[in-house]
Motif scaffolding. Structure first.
Motif, PDB file in Angstrom:
ATOM      1  N   ASN A  76       9.151 -70.494  32.086  1.00 36.19           N
ATOM      2  CA  ASN A  76       8.402 -71.272  31.156  1.00 36.19           C
ATOM      3  C   ASN A  76       7.287 -72.106  32.024  1.00 36.19           C
ATOM      4  O   ASN A  76       6.329 -72.674  31.341  1.00 36.19           O
ATOM      5  CB  ASN A  76       9.337 -72.440  30.488  1.00 36.19           C
ATOM      6  N   ASN A  77       7.376 -72.162  33.540  1.00 27.43           N
ATOM      7  CA  ASN A  77       6.129 -72.792  34.027  1.00 27.43           C
ATOM      8  C   ASN A  77       5.378 -71.931  35.121  1.00 27.43           C
ATOM      9  O   ASN A  77       4.760 -72.437  35.900  1.00 27.43           O
ATOM     10  CB  ASN A  77       6.390 -74.127  34.721  1.00 27.43           C
ATOM     11  N   ASN A  78       6.036 -70.751  35.084  1.00 26.60           N
ATOM     12  CA  ASN A  78       5.676 -69.618  36.160  1.00 26.60           C
ATOM     13  C   ASN A  78       5.519 -70.210  37.701  1.00 26.60           C
ATOM     14  O   ASN A  78       4.863 -69.886  38.344  1.00 26.60           O
ATOM     15  CB  ASN A  78       4.003 -69.252  36.005  1.00 26.60           C
ATOM     16  N   LYS A  79       6.659 -70.905  38.084  1.00 30.93           N
ATOM     17  CA  LYS A  79       6.914 -71.306  39.348  1.00 30.93           C
ATOM     18  C   LYS A  79       8.303 -70.749  39.830  1.00 30.93           C
ATOM     19  O   LYS A  79       8.833 -69.878  39.031  1.00 30.93           O
ATOM     20  CB  LYS A  79       6.954 -72.920  39.374  1.00 30.93           C
ATOM     21  N   GLY A  80       8.387 -70.793  41.148  1.00 29.25           N
ATOM     22  CA  GLY A  80       9.659 -70.382  41.590  1.00 29.25           C
ATOM     23  C   GLY A  80       9.625 -70.774  43.093  1.00 29.25           C
ATOM     24  O   GLY A  80       9.181 -71.620  43.665  1.00 29.25           O
ATOM     25  N   SER A  91      13.435 -67.114  59.758  1.00 31.04           N
ATOM     26  CA  SER A  91      13.284 -67.467  58.361  1.00 31.04           C
ATOM     27  C   SER A  91      12.272 -68.349  57.830  1.00 31.04           C
ATOM     28  O   SER A  91      11.419 -68.985  58.422  1.00 31.04           O
ATOM     29  CB  SER A  91      14.866 -68.428  58.337  1.00 31.04           C
ATOM     30  N   PHE A  92      12.225 -68.169  56.463  1.00 34.15           N
ATOM     31  CA  PHE A  92      11.058 -68.930  55.736  1.00 34.15           C
ATOM     32  C   PHE A  92      11.226 -69.319  54.127  1.00 34.15           C
ATOM     33  O   PHE A  92      12.023 -68.405  53.705  1.00 34.15           O
ATOM     34  CB  PHE A  92       9.791 -67.829  55.564  1.00 34.15           C
ATOM     35  N   THR A  93      10.952 -70.384  53.812  1.00 34.33           N
ATOM     36  CA  THR A  93      11.195 -70.798  52.296  1.00 34.33           C
ATOM     37  C   THR A  93       9.942 -71.295  51.973  1.00 34.33           C
ATOM     38  O   THR A  93       9.262 -72.188  52.509  1.00 34.33           O
ATOM     39  CB  THR A  93      12.308 -71.573  52.086  1.00 34.33           C
ATOM     40  N   SER A  94       9.646 -70.965  50.665  1.00 33.03           N
ATOM     41  CA  SER A  94       8.321 -71.413  50.096  1.00 33.03           C
ATOM     42  C   SER A  94       8.433 -71.525  48.646  1.00 33.03           C
ATOM     43  O   SER A  94       8.929 -70.571  48.068  1.00 33.03           O
ATOM     44  CB  SER A  94       6.984 -70.564  50.598  1.00 33.03           C
ATOM     45  N   PRO A  95       7.702 -72.529  48.023  1.00 32.69           N
ATOM     46  CA  PRO A  95       7.380 -72.389  46.539  1.00 32.69           C
ATOM     47  C   PRO A  95       6.372 -71.252  46.100  1.00 32.69           C
ATOM     48  O   PRO A  95       5.759 -71.210  47.048  1.00 32.69           O
ATOM     49  CB  PRO A  95       7.049 -73.755  46.015  1.00 32.69           C
ATOM     50  N   ILE A  96       6.540 -70.756  44.920  1.00 31.63           N
ATOM     51  CA  ILE A  96       5.549 -69.726  44.508  1.00 31.63           C
ATOM     52  C   ILE A  96       5.162 -70.001  43.123  1.00 31.63           C
ATOM     53  O   ILE A  96       5.876 -70.546  42.443  1.00 31.63           O
ATOM     54  CB  ILE A  96       6.061 -68.375  44.618  1.00 31.63           C
ATOM     55  N   ASN A 112       3.588 -72.641  49.943  1.00 37.99           N
ATOM     56  CA  ASN A 112       4.199 -73.295  51.304  1.00 37.99           C
ATOM     57  C   ASN A 112       3.757 -74.683  51.166  1.00 37.99           C
ATOM     58  O   ASN A 112       4.469 -75.430  50.369  1.00 37.99           O
ATOM     59  CB  ASN A 112       3.291 -72.565  52.438  1.00 37.99           C
ATOM     60  N   ASN A 113       3.294 -75.079  52.051  1.00 37.92           N
ATOM     61  CA  ASN A 113       2.922 -76.896  51.843  1.00 37.92           C
ATOM     62  C   ASN A 113       1.483 -77.238  51.258  1.00 37.92           C
ATOM     63  O   ASN A 113       1.056 -78.142  51.831  1.00 37.92           O
ATOM     64  CB  ASN A 113       2.691 -77.294  53.347  1.00 37.92           C
ATOM     65  N   SER A 114       0.982 -76.554  50.399  1.00 37.97           N
ATOM     66  CA  SER A 114      -0.133 -76.682  49.645  1.00 37.97           C
ATOM     67  C   SER A 114       0.104 -76.901  48.036  1.00 37.97           C
ATOM     68  O   SER A 114       1.267 -76.595  47.622  1.00 37.97           O
ATOM     69  CB  SER A 114      -1.180 -75.571  50.004  1.00 37.97           C
ATOM     70  N   LYS A 115      -0.954 -77.370  47.530  1.00 41.62           N
ATOM     71  CA  LYS A 115      -0.933 -77.421  46.198  1.00 41.62           C
ATOM     72  C   LYS A 115      -1.417 -76.043  45.518  1.00 41.62           C
ATOM     73  O   LYS A 115      -2.390 -75.468  46.136  1.00 41.62           O
ATOM     74  CB  LYS A 115      -1.878 -78.654  45.543  1.00 41.62           C
ATOM     75  N   ALA A 116      -0.961 -75.656  44.472  1.00 45.13           N
ATOM     76  CA  ALA A 116      -1.154 -74.357  44.154  1.00 45.13           C
ATOM     77  C   ALA A 116      -2.598 -74.043  43.780  1.00 45.13           C
ATOM     78  O   ALA A 116      -3.211 -73.175  44.251  1.00 45.13           O
ATOM     79  CB  ALA A 116      -0.468 -74.047  42.702  1.00 45.13           C
ATOM     80  N   LYS A 117      -3.372 -75.022  43.202  1.00 46.16           N
ATOM     81  CA  LYS A 117      -4.802 -74.891  43.049  1.00 46.16           C
ATOM     82  C   LYS A 117      -5.695 -74.783  44.263  1.00 46.16           C
ATOM     83  O   LYS A 117      -6.657 -74.509  44.150  1.00 46.16           O
ATOM     84  CB  LYS A 117      -5.438 -75.971  41.970  1.00 46.16           C
ATOM     85  N   LYS A 118      -5.273 -75.287  45.407  1.00 45.40           N
ATOM     86  CA  LYS A 118      -5.826 -75.164  46.568  1.00 45.40           C
ATOM     87  C   LYS A 118      -5.694 -73.751  47.499  1.00 45.40           C
ATOM     88  O   LYS A 118      -6.359 -73.479  48.367  1.00 45.40           O
ATOM     89  CB  LYS A 118      -5.520 -76.467  47.504  1.00 45.40           C
ATOM     90  N   VAL A 119      -4.569 -73.103  46.858  1.00 43.80           N
ATOM     91  CA  VAL A 119      -4.423 -71.839  47.483  1.00 43.80           C
ATOM     92  C   VAL A 119      -5.201 -70.794  46.817  1.00 43.80           C
ATOM     93  O   VAL A 119      -5.098 -70.290  45.646  1.00 43.80           O
ATOM     94  CB  VAL A 119      -2.929 -71.477  47.607  1.00 43.80           C
ATOM     95  N   MET A 120      -6.183 -69.986  47.535  1.00 46.71           N
ATOM     96  CA  MET A 120      -7.203 -69.219  46.764  1.00 46.71           C
ATOM     97  C   MET A 120      -6.806 -67.882  47.106  1.00 46.71           C
ATOM     98  O   MET A 120      -7.340 -66.772  46.140  1.00 46.71           O
ATOM     99  CB  MET A 120      -8.506 -69.352  47.566  1.00 46.71           C
ATOM    100  N   GLU A 121      -5.793 -67.257  48.103  1.00 47.57           N
ATOM    101  CA  GLU A 121      -5.394 -66.128  47.957  1.00 47.57           C
ATOM    102  C   GLU A 121      -4.130 -65.850  47.406  1.00 47.57           C
ATOM    103  O   GLU A 121      -3.144 -66.634  47.664  1.00 47.57           O
ATOM    104  CB  GLU A 121      -5.371 -65.587  49.444  1.00 47.57           C
TER     105      GLU A 121
END
Length: 157
Positions: A76-80, A91-96, A112-121
């Motif tokens: 419903n919000n395309n997050k995960g 080991s690695f954990t991140s929101p997507i 990872n540790n950013s806001k989605a709108k700041k991740v360009m790739e």
């Protein structure tokens, strides 16, 4: 856009890259998105030449480190969230953030540790063989001038 290095360990080393991709179609396939919502685990990662080719998946780790990883998709919000938990790997954990478009593309950004709108790739894979209990994500990579499919097999937890 996708940058990934691949290595062929024989007597020669080949470098391959996934070509830049532009996702034109942003019209969502909500039916497929709802079908994969929930908790999943990657049960296998397969591709031709896996004994000789090392794939750095999602610019994070060797593709074999993704076996056993857990994924949560909220439609419903395309997050995960994704978690690599193989004891022999880092080991690695991140929101997507993710979505599936009408062309069958699964489009994902690792936040990872950013806001989605700041991740360009991000990453563009093809979704295939979706059922209530499993689906596949297929990444097409270039190894020595030939395209090879890397198949990530997901099973519902």
């Amino acid at each position: 856009m996708r940058k990934t290095a691949f290595f062929l360990f024989l007597t020669l080393i080949f470098f391959g890259c996934k070509p830049k991709q532009t996702v034109v179609n942003t019209k969502l396939d909500t039916k497929t998105e709802v079908a994969i919502k929930g908790n999943w685990k990657i049960s296998s990662v397969t591709y031709p030449g896996s004994d000789y080719i090392k794939v750095n998946a999602f610019d994070l780790a060797d593709s074999k480190c993704f076996v056993g990883s857990t994924w949560k998709f909220i439609s419903n919000n395309n997050k995960g969230e994704m978690t690599l938990n193989d004891a022999t790997c880092t080991s690695f954990t991140s929101p997507i953030t993710w979505y599936i478009n009408k062309d069958g593309n699964f489009v994902m950004k690792i936040i990872n540790n950013s806001k989605a709108k700041k991740v360009m790739e991000g990453y563009v894979l093809t979704i295939a063989n979706s059922t209530d209990s499993s689906f596949q994500l297929i990444d097409k990579i270039n190894v020595g001038g030939q395209f090879v499919n890397v198949v990530y097999q997901f099973n519902r937890n």
